[in-house]
Design an enzyme around this catalytic site. Structure first.
Site, PDB file in Angstrom:
ATOM      1  N   ASN A  13       0.641  -1.125  -0.012  1.00 29.77           N
ATOM      2  CA  ASN A  13      -0.091  -0.079   0.080  1.00 29.77           C
ATOM      3  C   ASN A  13       0.948   1.478  -0.046  1.00 29.77           C
ATOM      4  O   ASN A  13       0.343   2.438   0.481  1.00 29.77           O
ATOM      5  CB  ASN A  13      -0.898   0.080   1.064  1.00 29.77           C
ATOM      6  CG  ASN A  13      -1.885  -0.837   1.240  1.00 29.77           C
ATOM      7  OD1 ASN A  13      -2.716  -1.460  -0.033  1.00 29.77           O
ATOM      8  ND2 ASN A  13      -2.182  -1.625   2.214  1.00 29.77           N
ATOM      9  N   ARG A  14       2.038   0.864  -0.564  1.00 22.12           N
ATOM     10  CA  ARG A  14       2.909   2.323  -0.635  1.00 22.12           C
ATOM     11  C   ARG A  14       3.335   2.732   0.829  1.00 22.12           C
ATOM     12  O   ARG A  14       3.731   3.918   0.946  1.00 22.12           O
ATOM     13  CB  ARG A  14       2.414   3.574  -1.544  1.00 22.12           C
ATOM     14  CG  ARG A  14       1.985   3.040  -2.942  1.00 22.12           C
ATOM     15  CD  ARG A  14       3.298   2.382  -3.615  1.00 22.12           C
ATOM     16  NE  ARG A  14       2.992   2.572  -4.904  1.00 22.12           N
ATOM     17  CZ  ARG A  14       2.866   1.227  -5.809  1.00 22.12           C
ATOM     18  NH1 ARG A  14       2.954  -0.140  -5.142  1.00 22.12           N
ATOM     19  NH2 ARG A  14       2.727   1.273  -7.106  1.00 22.12           N
ATOM     20  N   VAL A  15       3.102   2.051   1.826  1.00 18.54           N
ATOM     21  CA  VAL A  15       3.562   2.368   3.277  1.00 18.54           C
ATOM     22  C   VAL A  15       5.132   1.973   3.447  1.00 18.54           C
ATOM     23  O   VAL A  15       5.333   0.753   4.029  1.00 18.54           O
ATOM     24  CB  VAL A  15       2.544   2.094   4.329  1.00 18.54           C
ATOM     25  CG1 VAL A  15       3.117   2.426   5.462  1.00 18.54           C
ATOM     26  CG2 VAL A  15       1.336   2.482   4.086  1.00 18.54           C
TER      27      VAL A  15
END
Ligand SMILES: Cc1cc2nc3c(=O)[nH]c(=O)nc-3n(C[C@H](O)[C@H](O)[C@H](O)COP(=O)(O)O)c2cc1C
Length: 206
Positions: free
Chosen positions: A186-188
């Site tokens: 999730n692009r974290v």
């Protein structure tokens, strides 16, 4: 194009860097090598010239330890002129295949003539001759003119060792900042930055 970054069992934590950045760099480098992706020691080198104009290009990392990151080039090239006028640089190792990158930036100095000579001796003869033939970053009439320059130096050093050209050698970027980045779900993503002089690892927002 939309790549998912969630397949990695390893999840970088600041604690992983408690023993310093070099061992983790070496472990990641080994993983990048293991993917079989070409030239894992290739790094994008950014410099800023005397007018404040940035430039990037790819160079090969030929040495790395606590003192910094070493690359070799022509001391008359555009990058060398920039570094001579503005002795700082940044490099990024873009290990796309493992969804990771390492970034190093800091002050740049020339390596010693002895260090350059030791690396020069490892280079294939053809590369040594190529270094003599190229006035790097300067214009040339065409490939034929380059071939002529190469033939000239080949004849000049026939039957002899090729010495280090006076305008050729290494630079070392002493780490002021080192940053490890790992792509996550999730692009974290994971980002851990270490800054001189204590290089305490700090997590940054992605
Ligand atoms: C994979 C790769 C590796 C390279 N390695 C080097 C290198 O180690 N040293 C170098 O001077 N140029 C290297 N080059 C060429 C540079 O990217 C660049 O074109 C050249 O150094 C001139 O840059 P400048 O005009 O900004 O000084 C490499 C290029 C590629 C694509």
């Amino acid at each position: 194009m939309r790549e998912k970054y969630d397949g990695d069992a390893f999840d970088l934590q600041p604690e992983d860097l408690a023993g310093g950045w070099v061992p983790v760099f070496r472990a990641w480098f080994a993983e990048a090598v293991a993917t079989g992706a070409p030239e894992p020691n290739a790094m994008v080198l950014a410099t800023v010239d005397e007018a404040g104009m940035p430039a990037t290009r790819t160079v090969l990392c030929k040495g790395l330890d606590e003192r910094g990151v070493v690359f070799y080039t022509n001391y008359g090239s555009d990058k060398a002129r920039a570094v001579d006028a503005n002795p700082v640089a940044a490099v990024t190792f873009p290990w796309i295949a493992i969804h990771r990158q390492v970034h190093v930036r800091g002050a740049v100095t020339r390596v010693t003539a002895e260090e350059t000579a030791a690396y020069w001796a490892e280079r294939p003869r053809g590369s040594q001759l190529g270094a003599w033939a190229s006035d790097q970053s300067r214009p040339v009439a065409g490939r034929a003119a380059m071939a002529e320059r190469f033939a000239e130096v080949e004849a000049r050093f026939e039957g002899a060792d090729v010495p280090v050209p006076p305008e050729w050698g290494g630079y070392r970027i002493a780490p002021e900042v080192v940053e490890f980045w790992q792509g996550r779900e999730n692009r974290v993503h994971n980002r851990v930055r270490l800054t001189a002089p204590d290089f305490r690892p700090v997590r940054l927002q992605p």
